[in-house]
Design an enzyme around this catalytic site. Structure first.
Site, mmCIF file in Angstrom:
data_model
loop_
_atom_site.group_PDB
_atom_site.id
_atom_site.type_symbol
_atom_site.label_atom_id
_atom_site.label_comp_id
_atom_site.label_asym_id
_atom_site.label_seq_id
_atom_site.Cartn_x
_atom_site.Cartn_y
_atom_site.Cartn_z
ATOM 1 N N ALA A 24 32.270 -10.941 59.873
ATOM 2 C CA ALA A 24 32.817 -10.845 61.239
ATOM 3 C C ALA A 24 34.307 -11.197 61.189
ATOM 4 C CB ALA A 24 32.055 -11.747 62.215
ATOM 5 N N HIS A 29 40.861 -14.699 58.931
ATOM 6 C CA HIS A 29 40.358 -14.391 57.591
ATOM 7 C C HIS A 29 41.379 -13.552 56.816
ATOM 8 C CE1 HIS A 29 36.395 -14.726 59.877
ATOM 9 N NE2 HIS A 29 36.213 -15.602 58.907
ATOM 10 N N GLY A 151 40.715 -21.980 55.236
ATOM 11 C CA GLY A 151 41.540 -22.123 56.435
ATOM 12 C C GLY A 151 41.567 -23.548 56.958
ATOM 13 N N LYS A 153 41.637 -24.147 59.961
ATOM 14 C CA LYS A 153 40.824 -24.095 61.182
ATOM 15 C C LYS A 153 39.596 -25.001 61.039
ATOM 16 C CE LYS A 153 38.456 -22.272 64.712
ATOM 17 N NZ LYS A 153 37.098 -22.549 64.302
ATOM 18 N N GLN A 157 36.080 -29.265 56.698
ATOM 19 C CA GLN A 157 35.497 -28.448 55.616
ATOM 20 C C GLN A 157 36.499 -28.274 54.467
ATOM 21 O OE1 GLN A 157 33.136 -24.719 56.275
ATOM 22 N NE2 GLN A 157 35.065 -23.733 55.747
ATOM 23 N N SER A 189 38.089 -17.249 65.999
ATOM 24 C CA SER A 189 36.811 -17.644 65.419
ATOM 25 C C SER A 189 35.845 -16.481 65.595
ATOM 26 C CB SER A 189 36.267 -18.868 66.160
ATOM 27 O OG SER A 189 34.868 -18.999 65.932
#
Ligand code: AMP
Length: 277
Positions: A24, A29, A151, A153, A157, A189
């Site tokens: 997606a 990305h 990322g 974002k 993580q 997102s």
């Protein structure tokens, strides 16, 4: 660009620059893929860029959106090619998890402390980073990259993966890219497609809250400003905190290396965002 369905066909691209995704794909990305292309081209003999597209079942809790996570494979492949990828690797669940996703995690995989920092993702998604470490470790095993791009974002993580790679001594350089936003500030997102127009407006509360935190002079002031803005936008708050930017531990003052992080729900859609403050 080539589409590879099984890891047996990855040998020619071992040592490349990898961009792990769940598909997606959006501009966020693509920024990662372009960065991977740039890093790969710094080598005398340009390295291959490998984008992985795999919706990872082990990072979704029961009741989360695994089965309805947006899947747009053909459009994703076109975008990957335009952004400079050489290979899209789209494995089956059985290849990533030969013993099944329910099998226990390989005990050698280190889940670093930053993944378990109280008051952040662990509060509402305790299994999440176990699933993330597990899939990233396995994708690295299959793709054997020399570098990978993630990322900002997903800031906790990113730190978790950096720490896992360092603590396990994995031979992969981790690069990161800043968050790509829509013009009005909303962080891109894959889950934004779930937002109806009035919800999308409320979702702006996250980036507005983070911007307010930047102009606060103390951690308490920043955190309370973030909470009021989130509540005013009817965002159901998971957390809205200022933490030390490398360990994500609580800090006393905004003076040095602080990061504001927010997570919350707009309707059924869980959103996260963060900014340096
Ligand atoms: P996902 O497909 O959501 O698992 O994300 C794959 C990678 O893209 C992760 O490293 C994310 O941090 C990164 N990413 C997602 N959204 C953005 C964004 N808006 N800007 C930059 N990177 C992003």
């Amino acid at each position: 660009m080539e589409i590879v369905w099984s890891a047996v066909d990855l040998e020619p691209v071992y040592g490349g620059v990898c961009v792990p995704t769940m598909g997606a794909l959006h501009e966020g990305h693509l920024a990662l893929i372009r960065r991977a292309r740039d890093e790969a081209d710094l080598h005398a003999q340009s390295l291959p860029v490998v984008v992985t597209i795999f919706v990872n079942p082990t990072q979704f809790a029961p009741g989360e959106d695994f089965s309805r996570y947006p899947r747009t494979f053909d459009a994703d492949c076109e975008k990957c090619e335009q952004a400079g990828a050489d290979v899209v690797f789209a494995p089956e669940v059985g290849e990533v998890y030969p013993n099944g996703p329910e099998a226990p995690i390989d005990p050698h995989i280190i889940i670093p402390a930053v993944a378990r920092e109280p008051g952040l993702e662990e509060r509402s998604r305790p299994q999440f980073f176990i699933g993330v470490c597990r899939v990233v470790h396995r994708l690295f095993e299959l793709v054997r990259p020399s570098a990978a791009v993630f990322g900002e974002k997903d800031y906790q993580q990113l730190l978790t993966i950096r720490a896992m790679v360092a603590e396990m001594g994995l031979p992969v350089t981790i690069y990161s890219e800043p968050t790509v936003r829509d013009e009005d500030g909303l962080a891109l997102s894959s889950r934004n497609v779930y937002l109806a127009p009035p919800q999308r407006k409320r979702a702006l509360g996250l980036s507005k809250a983070l911007k307010a935190a930047r102009s606060a002079t103390s951690v308490t002031e920043a955190e309370s400003a973030m909470r009021s803005i989130l509540l005013a936008n009817q965002v159901e708050i998971d957390y809205a905190v200022v933490r030390e930017a490398h360990t994500l531990m609580p800090i006393e003052s905004m003076a040095f290396g602080a990061r504001a992080l927010v997570a919350g729900r707009v309707g059924a859609v869980r959103l996260i965002d963060n900014m340096a403050v």
